[in-house]
Design an enzyme around this catalytic site. Structure first.
Site, PDB file in Angstrom:
ATOM      1  N   GLU A 127       5.307  -5.038  -0.456  1.00  0.00           N
ATOM      2  CA  GLU A 127       4.324  -6.452  -0.170  1.00  0.00           C
ATOM      3  C   GLU A 127       3.601  -6.678  -1.116  1.00  0.00           C
ATOM      4  OE1 GLU A 127       3.020  -6.753   3.912  1.00  0.00           O
ATOM      5  OE2 GLU A 127       5.158  -6.673   4.827  1.00  0.00           O
ATOM      6  N   GLU A 132      13.634  -4.299   7.918  1.00  0.00           N
ATOM      7  CA  GLU A 132      13.160  -4.734   9.039  1.00  0.00           C
ATOM      8  C   GLU A 132      13.359  -5.645   9.913  1.00  0.00           C
ATOM      9  OE1 GLU A 132       9.121  -5.019   8.092  1.00  0.00           O
ATOM     10  OE2 GLU A 132       9.033  -3.126   6.818  1.00  0.00           O
TER      11      GLU A 132
HETATM   12  C1  HXH Z   1       6.018  -5.489   7.966  1.00  0.00           C
HETATM   13  N1  HXH Z   1       5.403  -6.849   7.552  1.00  0.00           N
HETATM   14  C2  HXH Z   1       5.911  -4.560   7.977  1.00  0.00           C
HETATM   15  O1  HXH Z   1       6.570  -3.863   7.085  1.00  0.00           O
HETATM   16  C3  HXH Z   1       5.644  -2.830   8.199  1.00  0.00           C
HETATM   17  O2  HXH Z   1       5.289  -2.276   7.939  1.00  0.00           O
HETATM   18  C4  HXH Z   1       4.905  -3.708  10.335  1.00  0.00           C
HETATM   19  O3  HXH Z   1       5.205  -2.991  11.364  1.00  0.00           O
HETATM   20  C5  HXH Z   1       5.113  -4.714  10.892  1.00  0.00           C
HETATM   21  C6  HXH Z   1       6.145  -6.368   9.429  1.00  0.00           C
HETATM   22  C7  HXH Z   1       6.093  -8.091   7.746  1.00  0.00           C
HETATM   23  C8  HXH Z   1       4.556  -8.682   7.827  1.00  0.00           C
HETATM   24  C9  HXH Z   1       4.426  -9.082   6.359  1.00  0.00           C
HETATM   25  C10 HXH Z   1       3.116 -10.379   6.183  1.00  0.00           C
HETATM   26  C11 HXH Z   1       2.449 -10.842   7.441  1.00  0.00           C
HETATM   27  C12 HXH Z   1       2.662 -10.827   8.514  1.00  0.00           C
HETATM   28  C13 HXH Z   1       3.563  -9.508   8.318  1.00  0.00           C
HETATM   29  O4  HXH Z   1       1.937 -11.801   7.488  1.00  0.00           O
HETATM   30  C14 HXH Z   1       1.984 -13.370   7.120  1.00  0.00           C
HETATM   31  C15 HXH Z   1       0.776 -13.978   7.227  1.00  0.00           C
HETATM   32  C16 HXH Z   1       0.737 -14.768   7.843  1.00  0.00           C
HETATM   33  C17 HXH Z   1       2.326 -16.268   7.656  1.00  0.00           C
HETATM   34  C18 HXH Z   1       3.516 -15.444   6.401  1.00  0.00           C
HETATM   35  C19 HXH Z   1       2.970 -13.676   6.613  1.00  0.00           C
END
Ligand code: HXH
Length: 363
Positions: free
Chosen positions: A164, A272
């Site tokens: 990310e 994922e």
């Molecule tokens: C994943 N991120 C991770 O890679 C993993 O390690 C974890 O266990 C679960 C999910 C996904 C993610 C990325 C950004 C995020 C939320 C989840 O934050 C956001 C907030 C608002 C809108 C979009 C994304």
């Protein structure tokens, strides 16, 4: 006479043989007693099918894990905060238990994740209450990678090296709310891949991100990867996080993204995968999913798998982000404390419609 008897016994043998096959056939059985095929076995000709597990689910979901999957990823147990909670104090116990389960069952292990802005302890970026220097942070990053990749060498075949790094904001390329980027600059990415390659030259090294099929972010990821490859950085694949939902998943975008990343000579994995039954922006809290939601979810799953099958030389894995609906990170995201049902097995560990779609799709 003897000849005739021989003929009849042959017929009898054949009749018995075919009736066994026929009566055991899943098509003749009611849903409740249908034999459940192993998902990983059904897809064995295409790619490994993985699941994210954690220290509790390796026990509570052991049966499903061992029967349906041939690859494991630790949902949290290989993240920085788990492996090095305090400087120089490495704690591998929980991650080792997951690796042990994989070893006993001949499964692959994908490592997740070496460098990420989240789930990384505050100490990493600090020194005597101040921000750490660029050189020191690079050193800490290299030390962590060397130690972790070295520890799992031979067990972990592929690593999410950087997670990310690219921004969702159209006005920026790299996400700025990321201390690795703020302190080191974009070179932290190349340096992380170099360190991982040095620690295990045989490991497949991935860049992993969400929204990676959304055209604007996809192109930023593509440009970054192209530059890394042009600079000779050891990087072998892209992980497309599949945190999709029944309304926003686009088959066309998935195909275009796979083709675009593949044009760089990289492999692609869906790393994922979970498909929310809630459309994006639907903030209701339902007691259970309705039939239409589950049908749309099945269709999305079918499309994802069918598309991946079309690129057998490129797509080298699909990993579900959880085993069954009774335990999933989606219960907290994007709506806190709301139950979601994003996986292939229900709260009672029974196969859902989406599971059977994937089996049917591969007959
Ligand atoms: C994943 N991120 C991770 O890679 C993993 O390690 C974890 O266990 C679960 C999910 C996904 C993610 C990325 C950004 C995020 C939320 C989840 O934050 C956001 C907030 C608002 C809108 C979009 C994304």
């Amino acid at each position: 006479m003897k000849k005739l008897r021989k003929k009849y016994s042959l017929l009898l043998v054949l009749a018995v043989f075919f009736s066994i096959i026929l009566f055991n056939s899943p098509y003749l059985k009611a849903d409740s007693e249908r034999e459940i095929p192993s998902l990983a076995e059904v897809y064995a000709d295409y790619f490994p099918i993985g699941t994210a597990v954690n220290s509790s689910t390796i026990k509570s979901h052991q049966e499903l894990i061992e029967y349906h999957f041939n690859s494991l990823t630790a949902e949290n147990e290989m993240k920085f905060d788990h492996l090095q909670p305090h400087k120089g104090n490495f704690t591998f116990g929980r991650a080792d238990e997951i690796v042990e389960l994989a070893r006993r069952n001949n499964m692959k292990v994908r490592g997740h994740v070496l460098v990420w802005h989240s789930q990384t302890p505050a100490w990493v970026f600090q020194e005597n209450g101040q921000r750490v220097s660029r050189e020191e942070l690079l050193e800490r990053m290299r030390t962590h990678i060397r130690k972790v990749v070295g520890h799992f060498k031979g067990d972990v075949y592929a690593w999410d090296v950087v997670n990310e790094a690219i921004s969702d904001n159209p006005n920026e390329i790299y996400r700025s709310d990321n201390p690795w980027f703020e302190i080191i600059g974009e070179e932290y990415i190349a340096e992380a891949f170099r360190a991982a390659h040095e620690a295990d030259p045989d490991a497949r090294l991935f860049y992993n991100d969400y929204n990676a099929i959304q055209p604007q972010k996809r192109d930023k990821i593509y440009n970054m990867l192209k530059k890394l490859l042009d600079d000779g950085v050891p990087i072998h694949g892209v992980g497309i996080q599949g945190h999709w939902d029944i309304s926003s998943f686009s088959s066309l975008q998935l195909m275009q993204a796979i083709e675009k990343y593949a044009s760089l000579g990289l492999e692609v994995q869906i790393t994922e995968l979970d498909i929310s039954v809630y459309a994006w922006g639907d903030n209701r809290r339902l007691a259970e999913p309705d039939t239409e939601m589950l049908q749309r979810q099945s269709l999305c799953y079918k499309n994802v798998f069918n598309i991946c099958k079309r690129y057998p030389d490129v797509v080298t894995g699909i990993t579900l982000w959880g085993v069954a609906d009774d335990s999933t990170w989606k219960d907290d995201f994007p709506v806190k404390n709301r139950k979601d049902w994003p996986l292939l097995f229900d709260e009672n560990h029974q196969p859902k419609e989406a599971f059977w779609e994937l089996i049917e799709a591969n007959k």
